[in-house]
Design an enzyme around this catalytic site. Structure first.
Site, PDB file in Angstrom:
ATOM      1  N   ASP A 124      -7.255  16.211 -24.926  1.00  6.98           N
ATOM      2  CA  ASP A 124      -8.493  15.553 -25.149  1.00  6.98           C
ATOM      3  C   ASP A 124      -9.242  16.439 -24.654  1.00  6.98           C
ATOM      4  O   ASP A 124      -9.477  16.675 -23.556  1.00  6.98           O
ATOM      5  CB  ASP A 124      -8.236  14.195 -24.756  1.00  6.98           C
ATOM      6  CG  ASP A 124      -9.481  13.361 -25.260  1.00  6.98           C
ATOM      7  OD1 ASP A 124      -9.427  12.172 -25.348  1.00  6.98           O
ATOM      8  OD2 ASP A 124     -10.738  14.036 -25.201  1.00  6.98           O
TER       9      ASP A 124
ATOM     10  N   ASP B 161     -11.130  15.639 -31.498  1.00  8.03           N
ATOM     11  CA  ASP B 161     -10.975  16.296 -30.266  1.00  8.03           C
ATOM     12  C   ASP B 161      -9.502  15.923 -29.547  1.00  8.03           C
ATOM     13  O   ASP B 161      -9.590  16.363 -28.241  1.00  8.03           O
ATOM     14  CB  ASP B 161     -12.170  16.019 -29.328  1.00  8.03           C
ATOM     15  CG  ASP B 161     -12.014  14.758 -28.445  1.00  8.03           C
ATOM     16  OD1 ASP B 161     -11.412  13.713 -28.810  1.00  8.03           O
ATOM     17  OD2 ASP B 161     -12.586  14.771 -27.363  1.00  8.03           O
ATOM     18  N   GLU B 162      -8.598  15.415 -30.102  1.00  5.60           N
ATOM     19  CA  GLU B 162      -7.584  14.944 -29.255  1.00  5.60           C
ATOM     20  C   GLU B 162      -6.404  15.046 -30.208  1.00  5.60           C
ATOM     21  O   GLU B 162      -6.461  14.815 -31.444  1.00  5.60           O
ATOM     22  CB  GLU B 162      -7.533  13.726 -28.505  1.00  5.60           C
ATOM     23  CG  GLU B 162      -7.758  12.400 -29.610  1.00  5.60           C
ATOM     24  CD  GLU B 162      -7.778  11.145 -28.926  1.00  5.60           C
ATOM     25  OE1 GLU B 162      -6.879  10.957 -27.914  1.00  5.60           O
ATOM     26  OE2 GLU B 162      -8.967  10.483 -29.087  1.00  5.60           O
TER      27      GLU B 162
HETATM   28  P1  TTP Z   1     -13.665  10.952 -26.564  1.00  2.00           P
HETATM   29  O1  TTP Z   1     -12.602  12.009 -26.404  1.00  2.00           O
HETATM   30  O2  TTP Z   1     -13.595   9.471 -26.589  1.00  2.00           O
HETATM   31  O3  TTP Z   1     -15.151  11.334 -25.714  1.00  2.00           O
HETATM   32  P2  TTP Z   1     -15.684  12.784 -25.340  1.00  2.00           P
HETATM   33  O4  TTP Z   1     -14.749  13.812 -25.605  1.00  2.00           O
HETATM   34  O5  TTP Z   1     -17.008  12.939 -25.660  1.00  2.00           O
HETATM   35  O6  TTP Z   1     -15.534  12.625 -23.780  1.00  2.00           O
HETATM   36  P3  TTP Z   1     -14.048  12.518 -22.675  1.00  2.00           P
HETATM   37  O7  TTP Z   1     -14.719  13.684 -21.965  1.00  2.00           O
HETATM   38  O8  TTP Z   1     -14.451  11.273 -22.119  1.00  2.00           O
HETATM   39  O9  TTP Z   1     -13.133  12.708 -23.548  1.00  2.00           O
HETATM   40  O10 TTP Z   1     -14.404  11.066 -28.153  1.00  2.00           O
HETATM   41  C1  TTP Z   1     -14.534  12.556 -28.684  1.00  2.00           C
HETATM   42  C2  TTP Z   1     -15.604  12.476 -29.570  1.00  2.00           C
HETATM   43  O11 TTP Z   1     -15.762  11.609 -30.766  1.00  2.00           O
HETATM   44  C3  TTP Z   1     -17.094  12.509 -28.695  1.00  2.00           C
HETATM   45  O12 TTP Z   1     -17.471  13.715 -28.350  1.00  2.00           O
HETATM   46  C4  TTP Z   1     -17.754  12.014 -29.818  1.00  2.00           C
HETATM   47  C5  TTP Z   1     -17.099  11.220 -30.638  1.00  2.00           C
HETATM   48  N1  TTP Z   1     -16.996   9.628 -30.353  1.00  2.00           N
HETATM   49  C6  TTP Z   1     -17.833   8.817 -31.308  1.00  2.00           C
HETATM   50  O13 TTP Z   1     -18.274   9.254 -32.297  1.00  2.00           O
HETATM   51  N2  TTP Z   1     -18.017   7.476 -30.974  1.00  2.00           N
HETATM   52  C7  TTP Z   1     -17.522   6.838 -29.697  1.00  2.00           C
HETATM   53  O14 TTP Z   1     -17.581   5.832 -29.522  1.00  2.00           O
HETATM   54  C8  TTP Z   1     -16.679   7.693 -28.999  1.00  2.00           C
HETATM   55  C9  TTP Z   1     -16.016   7.322 -27.578  1.00  2.00           C
HETATM   56  C10 TTP Z   1     -16.543   9.122 -29.405  1.00  2.00           C
HETATM   57 MG    MG Z   2     -12.503  13.695 -25.502  1.00  3.61          MG
END
Ligand code: TTP
Ligand code: MG
Length: 364
Positions: free
Chosen positions: A23, A118-119
């Site tokens: 992730d 992103d994951e």
């Molecule tokens: P996440 O992996 O949940 O968040 P992140 O990568 O920004 O942060 P973390 O370090 O905690 O992993 O989500 C990945 C991407 O998806 C994030 O950059 C933006 C998008 N996203 C949304 O569009 N809406 C949301 O509610 C969330 C949680 C993420």
């Molecule tokens: Mg993330």
């Protein structure tokens, strides 16, 4: 606890799998900071605007220190962190980076199940190296080629791997070994379990259950009665069991919506009017489920009252109703005035960048 159930659990050996969940750290925000080096070290959010409208899509860890988070209204985020830099979302750029990252995964395994931009889950059971060292290497490759950091979780199954990738975030990894699962699960809050949202957590709290250890004390039949179908699943999950396999998603080539009308449409105007909702629905589908794909063509399908059908298509990189209107006109013409019993609107995707044969680690 039912002693037979406990024995059955203990005797059913979980398959020996090596699953990695990767992730990216504050993905969109991290990409924006990379693109604007002067913002390094400052609180940055993506989505929302400096006037305080809209919501944050995500924000970097500097902004999270102030209590900002995804889905927070921008005005609220600015109250908490007045120096917050708000940037517009640049989806095309994030998609490009996402593809780069998937190409890196493919250097290691073809068992890749992306969950979002992103994951992804990776099954590396077939590789000789330890899963933890493969995760290190993947994170190194990601940093090297994108200047971005990723976190990883390593475990025997998908649920645990996903929980673990959150454990040492950002820029860290965590492994739950098989012999550590019992101890790990004991104190894990039930909210961390896959599928347990607010409602289930409330129900469990009413049963006096906050941790997986507490949930393990309930018999299978009891949980099934209290939580219906989900009870049996939870019985497994609170013990750290999860049999779901990594499911590489086959590449989708297109999506479309279509409707057959109760009464045939007899004019072009009527067809156009009925095409609009199909187009809107298509747009929702594409944006919500296929955000990582680039559009290649717009397609309109028409089936006439005599059951002959035709499709018209044209190159289109974006969803634009004008294209669909033109395609409908073309298809309608081909019918020579025949009335229409079915209309469809669709898109064809560009193929995903396919890495040449994945170079598997064991080849070296
Ligand atoms: P996440 O992996 O949940 O968040 P992140 O990568 O920004 O942060 P973390 O370090 O905690 O992993 O989500 C990945 C991407 O998806 C994030 O950059 C933006 C998008 N996203 C949304 O569009 N809406 C949301 O509610 C969330 C949680 C993420
Ligand atoms: Mg993330």
């Amino acid at each position: 606890m039912n002693p037979n159930a406990a024995r059955m659990q203990a005797e059913a050996p979980a398959p020996l799998r090596k699953i990695i969940h990767i992730d990216m750290d504050c993905f969109y925000a991290a990409i924006e900071v990379r693109e604007h080096p002067e913002l390094h070290g400052r609180p940055v959010a993506v989505g929302g605007n400096p006037e305080g409208r809209g919501v944050l899509t995500t924000c970097n860890y500097e902004a999270r220190k102030f209590g900002c988070h995804s889905a927070m209204p921008a005005f609220q985020a600015l109250q908490r962190c007045p120096d917050l830099v708000l940037l517009p979302v640049r989806f095309d750029l994030y998609r490009k980076v996402s593809r780069q990252i998937r190409d890196i995964f493919a250097e290691f395994t073809d068992q890749i199940e992306p969950l979002s931009l992103d994951e992804a889950f990776l099954d590396v059971s077939h590789l000789n190296s330890s899963a933890a060292s493969i995760a290190e290497e993947i994170r190194f490759r990601i940093r090297q080629s994108t200047q971005l950091t990723a976190s990883a979780g390593i475990a025997n199954n998908k649920m645990l791997a996903k929980i673990a990738s959150d454990w040492n975030k950002p820029d860290g990894q965590f492994e739950i070994r098989r012999d550590e699962v019992d101890a790990f699960m004991r104190d894990l809050p039930v909210r961390k379990l896959w599928g347990v949202g607010g409602k289930t957590a409330e129900k469990l709290a009413a049963m006096g259950v906050e941790t997986c250890g507490q949930l393990q004390r309930f018999e299978l039949a009891d949980l099934a009665r209290r939580l219906k179908g989900f009870g049996a699943e939870l019985y497994q999950r609170c013990r750290g069991h999860d049999e779901r396999i990594v499911n590489p998603i086959r590449e989708r080539k297109s999506v479309s919506n279509e409707t057959t009308f109760r009464e045939d449409l007899t004019s072009f105007e009527a067809c156009l009017e009925n095409l609009r909702p199909l187009f809107d629905e298509l747009g929702d589908d594409v944006r919500s489920k296929h955000a990582d794909r680039q559009l290649h063509k717009a397609v309109v399908k028409v089936k006439f009252s005599d059951f002959t059908q035709t499709t018209a298509e044209k190159l289109a990189g974006e969803l634009d109703f004008t294209n669909y209107e033109m395609l409908l006109a073309e298809a309608w013409q081909r019918g020579g005035g025949k009335s229409v019993r079915l209309l469809g609107a669709g898109v064809r995707f560009k193929p995903l960048a396919s890495p040449e044969l994945p170079q598997q680690l064991e080849m070296f």
